[in-house]
Design a protein around this motif. Structure first.
Motif, PDB file in Angstrom:
ATOM      1  N   VAL A   1     -42.597  47.775 -16.772  1.00  0.00           N
ATOM      2  CA  VAL A   1     -41.984  48.786 -17.412  1.00  0.00           C
ATOM      3  C   VAL A   1     -42.714  48.910 -18.850  1.00  0.00           C
ATOM      4  CG1 VAL A   1     -39.750  49.294 -18.607  1.00  0.00           C
ATOM      5  CG2 VAL A   1     -39.642  48.095 -16.791  1.00  0.00           C
ATOM      6  N   PRO A   2     -43.172  50.310 -19.127  1.00  0.00           N
ATOM      7  CA  PRO A   2     -43.727  50.462 -20.593  1.00  0.00           C
ATOM      8  C   PRO A   2     -42.812  49.880 -21.573  1.00  0.00           C
ATOM      9  CG  PRO A   2     -43.886  52.518 -18.927  1.00  0.00           C
ATOM     10  CD  PRO A   2     -42.984  51.262 -18.398  1.00  0.00           C
ATOM     11  N   LEU A   3     -43.538  49.365 -22.707  1.00  0.00           N
ATOM     12  CA  LEU A   3     -42.891  48.688 -23.938  1.00  0.00           C
ATOM     13  C   LEU A   3     -41.944  49.842 -24.401  1.00  0.00           C
ATOM     14  CD1 LEU A   3     -45.554  47.110 -25.885  1.00  0.00           C
ATOM     15  CD2 LEU A   3     -43.969  46.096 -24.370  1.00  0.00           C
ATOM     16  N   HIS A   4     -41.931  51.348 -24.322  1.00  0.00           N
ATOM     17  CA  HIS A   4     -41.295  52.137 -25.120  1.00  0.00           C
ATOM     18  C   HIS A   4     -39.837  52.833 -24.289  1.00  0.00           C
ATOM     19  CE1 HIS A   4     -43.627  54.595 -22.717  1.00  0.00           C
ATOM     20  NE2 HIS A   4     -42.891  55.795 -22.801  1.00  0.00           N
ATOM     21  N   ARG A   5     -39.861  51.918 -22.850  1.00  0.00           N
ATOM     22  CA  ARG A   5     -38.844  52.167 -22.089  1.00  0.00           C
ATOM     23  C   ARG A   5     -38.105  50.742 -21.639  1.00  0.00           C
ATOM     24  NH1 ARG A   5     -38.953  56.520 -18.802  1.00  0.00           N
ATOM     25  NH2 ARG A   5     -36.887  56.141 -18.735  1.00  0.00           N
ATOM     26  N   HIS A   6     -38.308  49.875 -22.882  1.00  0.00           N
ATOM     27  CA  HIS A   6     -37.647  48.515 -22.499  1.00  0.00           C
ATOM     28  C   HIS A   6     -35.997  48.822 -22.801  1.00  0.00           C
ATOM     29  CE1 HIS A   6     -40.870  45.340 -22.446  1.00  0.00           C
ATOM     30  NE2 HIS A   6     -41.060  46.144 -21.539  1.00  0.00           N
ATOM     31  N   GLU A   7     -35.744  49.913 -23.711  1.00  0.00           N
ATOM     32  CA  GLU A   7     -34.303  49.863 -23.905  1.00  0.00           C
ATOM     33  C   GLU A   7     -33.553  50.505 -22.937  1.00  0.00           C
ATOM     34  OE1 GLU A   7     -30.715  50.501 -26.295  1.00  0.00           O
ATOM     35  OE2 GLU A   7     -32.476  49.032 -26.426  1.00  0.00           O
ATOM     36  N   ASP A   8     -34.014  51.592 -22.047  1.00  0.00           N
ATOM     37  CA  ASP A   8     -33.178  51.885 -20.784  1.00  0.00           C
ATOM     38  C   ASP A   8     -33.580  51.502 -19.412  1.00  0.00           C
ATOM     39  OD1 ASP A   8     -35.416  53.590 -21.389  1.00  0.00           O
ATOM     40  OD2 ASP A   8     -34.685  55.075 -20.071  1.00  0.00           O
ATOM     41  N   ILE A   9     -34.711  51.087 -19.457  1.00  0.00           N
ATOM     42  CA  ILE A   9     -35.049  50.319 -17.949  1.00  0.00           C
ATOM     43  C   ILE A   9     -35.038  49.013 -18.144  1.00  0.00           C
ATOM     44  CG2 ILE A   9     -37.056  50.371 -16.372  1.00  0.00           C
ATOM     45  CD1 ILE A   9     -35.846  52.987 -16.740  1.00  0.00           C
ATOM     46  N   GLN A  10     -34.061  48.384 -17.421  1.00  0.00           N
ATOM     47  CA  GLN A  10     -33.682  47.178 -17.266  1.00  0.00           C
ATOM     48  C   GLN A  10     -33.379  46.258 -16.074  1.00  0.00           C
ATOM     49  OE1 GLN A  10     -30.614  46.063 -20.173  1.00  0.00           O
ATOM     50  NE2 GLN A  10     -31.787  47.014 -21.942  1.00  0.00           N
ATOM     51  N   ARG A  11     -32.988  47.364 -15.154  1.00  0.00           N
ATOM     52  CA  ARG A  11     -32.446  46.780 -13.660  1.00  0.00           C
ATOM     53  C   ARG A  11     -33.416  47.586 -12.680  1.00  0.00           C
ATOM     54  NH1 ARG A  11     -26.495  47.953 -14.423  1.00  0.00           N
ATOM     55  NH2 ARG A  11     -27.362  49.828 -15.196  1.00  0.00           N
ATOM     56  N   PRO A  12     -33.167  47.237 -11.523  1.00  0.00           N
ATOM     57  CA  PRO A  12     -33.575  47.972 -10.496  1.00  0.00           C
ATOM     58  C   PRO A  12     -32.811  49.295 -10.257  1.00  0.00           C
ATOM     59  CG  PRO A  12     -33.330  45.836  -9.579  1.00  0.00           C
ATOM     60  CD  PRO A  12     -32.846  45.788 -11.127  1.00  0.00           C
ATOM     61  N   ILE A  13     -31.863  49.235 -10.664  1.00  0.00           N
ATOM     62  CA  ILE A  13     -30.964  50.796 -10.692  1.00  0.00           C
ATOM     63  C   ILE A  13     -31.471  51.772 -11.532  1.00  0.00           C
ATOM     64  CG2 ILE A  13     -29.171  50.000 -11.981  1.00  0.00           C
ATOM     65  CD1 ILE A  13     -28.796  52.155  -9.005  1.00  0.00           C
ATOM     66  N   ASP A  14     -31.950  51.128 -12.695  1.00  0.00           N
ATOM     67  CA  ASP A  14     -32.702  51.914 -13.526  1.00  0.00           C
ATOM     68  C   ASP A  14     -33.970  52.696 -12.906  1.00  0.00           C
ATOM     69  OD1 ASP A  14     -30.437  51.472 -15.379  1.00  0.00           O
ATOM     70  OD2 ASP A  14     -31.805  49.662 -16.177  1.00  0.00           O
ATOM     71  N   ILE A  15     -34.798  52.139 -12.394  1.00  0.00           N
ATOM     72  CA  ILE A  15     -35.991  52.471 -11.658  1.00  0.00           C
ATOM     73  C   ILE A  15     -35.449  53.276 -10.535  1.00  0.00           C
ATOM     74  CG2 ILE A  15     -38.030  51.776 -10.298  1.00  0.00           C
ATOM     75  CD1 ILE A  15     -38.065  50.610 -13.116  1.00  0.00           C
ATOM     76  N   ILE A  16     -34.534  53.140  -9.774  1.00  0.00           N
ATOM     77  CA  ILE A  16     -34.115  54.036  -8.724  1.00  0.00           C
ATOM     78  C   ILE A  16     -33.749  55.342  -9.372  1.00  0.00           C
ATOM     79  CG2 ILE A  16     -32.641  54.488  -6.775  1.00  0.00           C
ATOM     80  CD1 ILE A  16     -32.780  51.351  -6.510  1.00  0.00           C
ATOM     81  N   GLU A  17     -32.741  55.266 -10.320  1.00  0.00           N
ATOM     82  CA  GLU A  17     -32.309  56.509 -10.943  1.00  0.00           C
ATOM     83  C   GLU A  17     -33.396  57.547 -11.603  1.00  0.00           C
ATOM     84  OE1 GLU A  17     -29.621  58.199 -14.707  1.00  0.00           O
ATOM     85  OE2 GLU A  17     -29.984  55.861 -14.625  1.00  0.00           O
ATOM     86  N   GLU A  18     -34.639  56.759 -12.034  1.00  0.00           N
ATOM     87  CA  GLU A  18     -36.079  57.443 -12.631  1.00  0.00           C
ATOM     88  C   GLU A  18     -36.612  58.076 -11.235  1.00  0.00           C
ATOM     89  OE1 GLU A  18     -37.449  57.669 -15.909  1.00  0.00           O
ATOM     90  OE2 GLU A  18     -35.234  57.736 -15.991  1.00  0.00           O
ATOM     91  N   ILE A  19     -36.567  57.363 -10.106  1.00  0.00           N
ATOM     92  CA  ILE A  19     -37.212  58.033  -8.973  1.00  0.00           C
ATOM     93  C   ILE A  19     -36.648  59.531  -8.593  1.00  0.00           C
ATOM     94  CG2 ILE A  19     -37.631  57.716  -6.595  1.00  0.00           C
ATOM     95  CD1 ILE A  19     -38.023  54.734  -7.232  1.00  0.00           C
ATOM     96  N   GLY A  20     -35.080  59.089  -8.575  1.00  0.00           N
ATOM     97  CA  GLY A  20     -34.319  60.509  -8.205  1.00  0.00           C
ATOM     98  C   GLY A  20     -34.406  61.408  -9.095  1.00  0.00           C
TER      99      GLY A  20
END
Length: 693
Positions: A341-360
Motif C-alpha cells: 500500500v502506498p504511504l499516502h493511502r495508509h489511512e483508507d487501505i487497511q484490509r483486503p476488502i479495501d483492496i477489493i473495493e479499489e479493484i471494483g
C-alpha cells in the motif's frame, strides 16, 4: 474543493476528454462532483468536488491528477518528475539532522533552507490567474507562492524572518527538537500530552503541528528568510492536542512529492525575488511498508461475475493491471495477490476488502452483476434480540417510559474510553454505565415539574478490561421513584414507592422471563462473590442495595438499590429513588429453557396448612434473608413457604424502628399437624427471631 481544468492539464493530458465525461468518470470512481463552472474570461472550467474524509490525499491538484491518472489509465506528464534546481549538502550537516530527528515522535519529513538578498518583484500573470481560478486573491509575492504550492501539492510551506531570529550566519547545527509536556485543555481533563518544539539557537520557532512563533514570521520587508516545511506523523497528531492547523497533517499527503513541492517553492521564490538560496537541509524518516494478501476467490466472492453473456469472473491479468494502475506493486502467486500500500493511502487501505473495493471502483462497478445472490435459508431472530424485545415489552407493560441517550458522555475517571477527536466536551468519552444519563433525565424532568417520571434504557456500555483490551456489552438500566404509587384503602392517602415495591418491579421482570428461581440477591456489604469492575457502587446506598447473581454459576448479573443521600438531595425530591443496571447478555444466559423431560413432579399435600403472620422488629443493618434461611433450615420438612408481605416503620419514644411482616406456612406431606408440632415450630421461630433482635 474546486479544481481548474487547465491546472490539471499541466500534470496530465486531459484536453481530449469532454468536461462532462470527466465528471462522469470521477462520479463512477466514488467522487461526488457538485458542479461544473465555466470561467469565461479565463476560458477555463472549474470542477467542484466533494472530498470525503478518508480521501484527503486528493485535496490538491497533484493528488487529483494522480487519481485521474489511475482512473483514466493515462500517465502523468514528464514535467512532474523533473528535478528542480537545488543546492543541497550530503555531508556531516545532513547527518546532524538525521541524529536530531531520528528519535522525534512528530517529524516524518523536514526541509529547511536559508534564502538571502530578497528583492520582491511583481508576480507573473500565470501565477495570479492560477490563484484567482482557485478563489485566492493575490496579495504579496512570497505569500502567493506559498498559496500556489499548497493548492498544487497540498504541502504547507512556512516562511520565517531570519533577521528577527539572529544576525549570525545560518548554522544547521543550531536546530534542535525538544519535548514539552502540555495540558490537554480541549477535553477539560487532567491529562498531559507530549508536544515537540522546533528550536533554532535555543529560540522556539515552531510548535510542531500547531503554530509558527509569531515573533519570527515573515514580514513584507524581510530581506533574509528561512523556508521551512514539515510532514508530521498522524499518530503524533492523534495522541496530542488537535486544532485547525494540526489536523492538516492527518490528510496523509503523498510523501513522495514532499521534496519536489519544497524545491519548486524555493525555485519560484529565488526566481521572482532575485534572491540567492543557500544550502538545503532535509530529513526523511522511513516508514514500514503495509503488505496485504488477497486471495483470488475472495475477490470473486465479493465482486461476483461480470455483467456479460458469459457471466465469467474478472480475468487475473485485468486484476493485476488494475493493481499496477493503483501503484500497489502487486505480485501473484498460488492464487493470492500480494500488494504494498502506498504511504499516502495508509489511512483508507487497511484490509483486503479495501483492496477489493479499489479493484471494483477502477474497473467499474457497472460491469458487475448487481443482483443480490439468492438466499434460500430463512433468517431468524437470535435469542439475545428476542430477550431484549421481551424485556422492553415487560417494562412498558409495567408502566415505565423507555429513555434513549447517546453512547457518549464527558470525562469522569480513567476507566472511561476517550475519543481521539470529540465534537464537544460533554461527548468526549464512551459511557461505562447507563445510570449517569438516566439520573440526568430524572433531574431534567423534575426541573420541568414531572416529578414521578420512571424509566428504563437498553443500550451498550464500554469499558477497559485489565487496562488493556476494550469490551462492549448490552445493559439495561432503570430509575424508579414515585410519590403516588399506591394506597392501602380509599380513605388513606397515597404513599411513595418503597424499597420492596421497587424490588417487586424487578422480580416481576424475572418472573415473566422465567428466571426468578435462578436469581440470588446478595447484600453489598456482606458479599463474597466477584463483582464486575465497571459497576459504580458509590452511587448506591450501601445498606439498601443488593447484588444480583446467577444462583448456579455465581456470575454477576447486575445491581439494584437506593440512590445515595447525596444524589437524592441533588434531585431535590421528597420520595426515595431506586436505580438498577443489569447485563442483558448475562441475563439471557441465565434463562433456562426447560423441556417436559426436565420437569420434576412433586406431589401436592392433601393435608391442611397453618399460616402464621409475624411482625419482626429489625435492626437497620440486618438482612431479612438471613432470618428466612435460619427458619427454613431448622424446620425444612414442616415449613412450606416464607414470604415477606409488608414493611413499615414506627416511631417509639422519638426513635424510628423498622418492622418487617412475614407470612410462614406450615404443612406436612403425610399427616395433619397437631398442637405439639405447631407449638414446637412457634417456639423455634421465636428463639431465632429473639437472637436477631
Amino acid at each position: 474543493m474546486k479544481f481548474s481544468r487547465k491546472s490539471l492539464n499541466e500534470l496530465i493530458n486531459i484536453k481530449h476528454i469532454q468536461i462532462n465525461t470527466l465528471a462522469s468518470k470521477l462520479t463512477l470512481a466514488g467522487f461526488e462532483v457538485e458542479e461544473i463552472i465555466y470561467v469565461d474570461y479565463m476560458n477555463d472550467y472549474v470542477i467542484n468536488i466533494d472530498i470525503i474524509a478518508n480521501r484527503q490525499d486528493i485535496a490538491c491538484v497533484i493528488g487529483l491528477a494522480e487519481e485521474l491518472s489511475i482512473i483514466l489509465d493515462i500517465p502523468l506528464k514528464d514535467p512532474i518528475s523533473q528535478t528542480y534546481s537545488r543546492n543541497y549538502d550530503k555531508n556531516a550537516y545532513q547527518q546532524y539532522l538525521l541524529n536530531t530527528f531520528h528519535n522525534s515522535k512528530s517529524i516524518l519529513n523536514i526541509a529547511i533552507q536559508h534564502i538571502k538578498n530578497i528583492q520582491v518583484f511583481k508576480l507573473p500573470l500565470w501565477l495570479k490567474n492560477y490563484l484567482i481560478i482557485h478563489e485566492i486573491k493575490p496579495s504579496e509575492t512570497i505569500l502567493d507562492i506559498i498559496h500556489y504550492i499548497h493548492i498544487k501539492w497540498g504541502q504547507d510551506i512556512h516562511i520565517l524572518d531570519y533577521e528577527s531570529i539572529t544576525q549570525e550566519p545560518f548554522n544547521v547545527k543550531l536546530i534542535n527538537s525538544i519535548q514539552l509536556n502540555k495540558v490537554n485543555s480541549l477535553q477539560s481533563i487532567n491529562k498531559t500530552v507530549q508536544t515537540e518544539l522546533l528550536q533554532y539557537n535555543k529560540k522556539t520557532i515552531s510548535n510542531n503541528g500547531y503554530s509558527i512563533n509569531n515573533k519570527y514570521t515573515y514580514k513584507s520587508l524581510s530581506s533574509s528568510i528561512i523556508v521551512l516545511s514539515t510532514i508530521l506523523d498522524p499518530i503524533y497528531i492523534d495522541n496530542n492536542i488537535k486544532n485547525k492547523t494540526s489536523t492538516k497533517h492527518l490528510k496523509y499527503i503523498n510523501r513522495n512529492y514532499f521534496m519536489k513541492a519544497y524545491r519548486e517553492a524555493i525555485q519560484l521564490i529565488t526566481q521572482f525575488t532575485s534572491s540567492k538560496a543557500q544550502i538545503e537541509y532535509s530529513y526523511h524518516r522511513k516508514q514500514l511498508k503495509r503488505i496485504i494478501n488477497i486471495p483470488k476467490n475472495l475477490i470473486y466472492n465479493i465482486l461476483g461475475p461480470l455483467n456479460n453473456q458469459s457471466r465469467a469472473y474478472t480475468p487475473i491479468h485485468i486484476i493485476f493491471n488494475i493493481l499496477l494502475q493503483l501503484r500497489f506493486q502487486p505480485q501473484y502467486k498460488n492464487n493470492i495477490f500480494t500488494v504494498i500500500v502506498p504511504l499516502h493511502r495508509h489511512e483508507d487501505i487497511q484490509r483486503p476488502i479495501d483492496i477489493i473495493e479499489e479493484i471494483g471502483r477502477i474497473y467499474g462497478f457497472n460491469k458487475f452483476i448487481d443482483n443480490l445472490p439468492a438466499k434460500n435459508q430463512q433468517g431468524y431472530i437470535n435469542d439475545s434480540t428476542q430477550n431484549i424485545q421481551k424485556i422492553r415489552k415487560i417494562f412498558r407493560d409495567i408502566g415505565l417510559h423507555e429513555i434513549k441517550n447517546y453512547s457518549l458522555q464527558k470525562y469522569s475517571n480513567d476507566k472511561h474510553i476517550g475519543l481521539h477527536n470529540p465534537l464537544a466536551q460533554d461527548q468526549s468519552h464512551l459511557k461505562t454505565s447507563l445510570l449517569h444519563n438516566l439520573i440526568q433525565a430524572k433531574e431534567y424532568n423534575i426541573k420541568h415539574r414531572n416529578k414521578n417520571i420512571e424509566g428504563f434504557e437498553i443500550g451498550n456500555i464500554f469499558y477497559k478490561e485489565d487496562n488493556k483490551s476494550f469490551r462492549e456489552t448490552t445493559n439495561i438500566g432503570g430509575i424508579l421513584g414515585n410519590t403516588n404509587f399506591a394506597r392501602q384503602s380509599w380513605s388513606n392517602s397515597v404513599h411513595a414507592l418503597t424499597w420492596f415495591q421497587a424490588k417487586g418491579t424487578i422480580e416481576e421482570l424475572f418472573d415473566r422471563l422465567k428466571l426468578k428461581s435462578s436469581i440470588e440477591w446478595v447484600s453489598i456489604t456482606q458479599n463474597n462473590y466477584a463483582i464486575n469492575s465497571y459497576y459504580n457502587l458509590n452511587i448506591y446506598h450501601q445498606k439498601r442495595s443488593a447484588l444480583l447473581y446467577n444462583k448456579f454459576t455465581k456470575e454477576h448479573l447486575g445491581i439494584f438499590g437506593e440512590l445515595t443521600k447525596k444524589l437524592h438531595n441533588k434531585l431535590n425530591i421528597h420520595h426515595k429513588t431506586y436505580i438498577f443496571e443489569m447485563n442483558i447478555n448475562a441475563l439471557s444466559q441465565t434463562i433456562r429453557k426447560y423441556s417436559h423431560l426436565r420437569y420434576i413432579i412433586k406431589p401436592y399435600s392433601c393435608y391442611p396448612s397453618v399460616t402464621r403472620d409475624i411482625s419482626i422488629r429489625l435492626k437497620f443493618d440486618l438482612n431479612i434473608d438471613y432470618i428466612k434461611k435460619s427458619i427454613s433450615k431448622n424446620n425444612s420438612r414442616l415449613i412450606e413457604s416464607i414470604e415477606i408481605f409488608n414493611e413499615y416503620e414506627k416511631i417509639i419514644h422519638s426513635k424510628k424502628e423498622k418492622y418487617i411482616g412475614i407470612r410462614i406456612t406450615y404443612r406436612a406431606q403425610n399427616r395433619t399437624l397437631n398442637d405439639k408440632d405447631i407449638i414446637n415450630i412457634d417456639n423455634q421461630i421465636n428463639n431465632i427471631i429473639h437472637d436477631y433482635l
